[in-house]
Design a protein around this motif. Structure first.
Motif, short mmCIF file in Angstrom:
data_model
loop_
_atom_site.label_atom_id
_atom_site.label_comp_id
_atom_site.label_asym_id
_atom_site.label_seq_id
_atom_site.Cartn_x
_atom_site.Cartn_y
_atom_site.Cartn_z
N LYS A 171 -3.91 -7.58 -5.59
CA LYS A 171 -3.53 -8.85 -6.23
C LYS A 171 -2.17 -9.33 -5.73
O LYS A 171 -1.85 -10.50 -5.85
CB LYS A 171 -3.51 -8.69 -7.76
N ARG A 172 -1.37 -8.41 -5.18
CA ARG A 172 -0.05 -8.79 -4.67
C ARG A 172 -0.10 -9.13 -3.18
O ARG A 172 0.95 -9.31 -2.56
CB ARG A 172 0.95 -7.64 -4.88
N GLU A 187 -6.83 4.65 -4.12
CA GLU A 187 -6.50 4.74 -5.56
C GLU A 187 -5.40 3.72 -5.87
O GLU A 187 -4.36 3.71 -5.23
CB GLU A 187 -6.10 6.17 -5.91
N GLY A 188 -5.68 2.85 -6.85
CA GLY A 188 -4.71 1.79 -7.19
C GLY A 188 -4.85 0.58 -6.30
O GLY A 188 -4.07 -0.36 -6.39
N THR A 221 0.81 -1.24 0.00
CA THR A 221 0.00 0.00 0.00
C THR A 221 0.83 1.27 0.00
O THR A 221 0.29 2.36 -0.18
CB THR A 221 -0.92 0.04 1.24
N GLU A 229 -7.13 -1.78 -6.15
CA GLU A 229 -7.56 -3.04 -6.76
C GLU A 229 -6.37 -3.80 -7.33
O GLU A 229 -6.23 -5.01 -7.15
CB GLU A 229 -8.58 -2.75 -7.86
N GLN A 230 -5.47 -3.08 -8.01
CA GLN A 230 -4.26 -3.71 -8.57
C GLN A 230 -3.35 -4.21 -7.46
O GLN A 230 -2.86 -5.33 -7.51
CB GLN A 230 -3.48 -2.70 -9.44
N ALA A 231 -3.14 -3.35 -6.46
CA ALA A 231 -2.21 -3.70 -5.37
C ALA A 231 -2.69 -4.92 -4.60
O ALA A 231 -1.88 -5.72 -4.13
CB ALA A 231 -2.04 -2.51 -4.42
N GLY A 254 -11.23 0.25 -4.71
CA GLY A 254 -9.90 -0.07 -4.17
C GLY A 254 -9.91 -0.62 -2.76
O GLY A 254 -8.88 -1.04 -2.24
N LEU A 306 0.25 4.78 -2.05
CA LEU A 306 -1.10 4.91 -2.61
C LEU A 306 -1.90 5.97 -1.85
O LEU A 306 -1.81 6.04 -0.63
CB LEU A 306 -1.86 3.58 -2.54
N GLY A 341 -10.14 -5.51 -3.68
CA GLY A 341 -9.35 -4.37 -3.20
C GLY A 341 -8.59 -4.71 -1.93
O GLY A 341 -8.54 -5.86 -1.49
#
Length: 375
Positions: free
Chosen positions: A159-160, A152-153, A76, A155-157, A102, A79, A171
């Motif tokens: 996944k990690r 913000e961002g 995170t 949802e992508q983060a 997110g 972000l 999210g």
């Protein structure tokens, strides 16, 4: 401290959300955009931060705080955590909190929030509520607030992170108990491990522990008949995972792992990270000596680069079977010592090159009884 380096602390996503909520509320209640917002974290440390932005929206105001995890390695960090606040003049002293883009949603039971709720844990919810009521008191406002937190961002983060695996979809989680991030990724891993073992305990008295992906792959390929038994990845924390399984009152636990990790258990090493201890070749060498290996063989084992190389050396001397048998007995002894009768425990060993290598006595019994019940 981590080794010799003083690590810089950061603040949690929960702290960011509460700071953002305070900033947005201040703009709404005073008409002034705050240059900085501050709060006292549950740990008693005061955090003061300049918002990335604070502005009016169609329904209220929103304020963004950039997450700073300090020196903790965290998905995170960097972000923006945005709190969008709407005033509820007719709902005195109430605060409703939800997650936007997110921020994940809870899909499995056993987490901090119920299924269907935004993955904003109870401490961040308390912090957001307290921050808003404090702003209300300062401004002489007696109504309530509605807050939506987005990352913000996020949802992508997500996944990690462990989130998809734990049952948080779409999210990140807004976490934090102390409000401050201590650079101890190990604690975060242990917390995740404890949660997974707790979730497994909700529907089984049996558990399979695998240090990593090799173990998971091995299970899928070689033991598919046990697919109904929950599997938890325990990383290097063998001893901690066994303690947690005891606390959750499992009856039967099986460790399935690569010999490079599990051979360390033969020496009673229960955290298998190479930083903690690495006696792989010493253990091979000792047990080979007990099985009558020559001094030259022992020296070759001691100098081997990998456990697979050790197996090759033993194969050349026709010693693989007795040495593995001796190691497995030692592993069983140390596992039994650690769990101290809390449950039955065994271990299954394999290598990527050689495939299945054997199992401890209790592991063989467990697999046999599990197979009968699975059929």
């Amino acid at each position: 401290r981590n080794g010799q380096k003083l690590l810089r602390c950061g603040y949690t996503t929960g702290t960011c959300a509460a700071l953002g909520a305070a900033g947005a509320a201040r703009l709404l209640l005073t008409g002034h955009t705050p240059e900085s917002v501050g709060l006292r974290t549950p740990k008693g440390i005061v955090v003061e931060v300049a918002p990335q932005f604070c502005r009016r929206t169609a329904t209220g105001a929103e304020c963004a705080i950039v997450k700073d995890g300090g020196d903790d390695i965290d998905a995170t960090t960097g972000l923006p955590v945005v709190a969008e606040v709407t005033l509820l003049p007719d709902a005195p002293h109430t605060v409703t909190i939800d997650g936007g883009a997110g921020v994940g949603r809870v899909t499995k039971p056993g987490l901090d929030q119920p299924v269907g709720a935004a993955a904003i844990n109870h401490v961040p919810r308390q912090m957001i509520t307290e921050a808003l009521l404090k702003e209300a008191e300062t401004a002489g406002y007696s109504g309530g607030f509605s807050v939506i937190i987005r990352i913000e961002g996020g949802e992508q983060a997500a996944k990690r992170t462990f989130n998809p695996h734990l049952g948080v979809e779409g999210g990140l989680s807004v976490l934090g108990t102390s409000g401050i991030v201590e650079p101890m990724s190990q604690q975060a891993l242990l917390d995740s491990l404890q949660l997974e073992i707790h979730q497994a305990a909700l529907h089984s008295r049996r558990l399979i522990l695998a240090p990593g992906n090799y173990g998971l792959d091995y299970l899928a390929q070689n033991l598919p008949e046990y697919s109904s038994i929950p599997v938890v990845k325990c990383s290097n924390f063998m001893g901690d995972a066994l303690d947690m399984a005891a606390a959750e009152q499992f009856a039967e636990v099986l460790l399935v792992g690569h010999i490079g990790k599990l051979v360390k258990l033969a020496g009673g090493i229960m955290n298998t990270h190479s930083r903690m201890a690495d006696c792989r070749t010493e253990l091979f060498c000792t047990h080979a000596a007990l099985c009558g290996a020559s001094q030259a063989t022992c020296r070759a084992l001691m100098d081997a680069a990998t456990t697979d190389a050790c197996l090759d050396i033993l194969d050349a001397e026709n010693l693989r079977e007795p040495v593995l048998e001796s190691l497995l007995q030692a592993i069983q002894l140390h596992l039994d010592r650690r769990v101290a009768g809390a449950f039955r425990v065994g271990a299954v060993l394999f290598s990527n090159q050689a495939g299945p290598l054997g199992q401890t006595e209790t592991a063989a019994q467990l697999l046999q009884s599990w197979q009968k019940k699975e059929q």
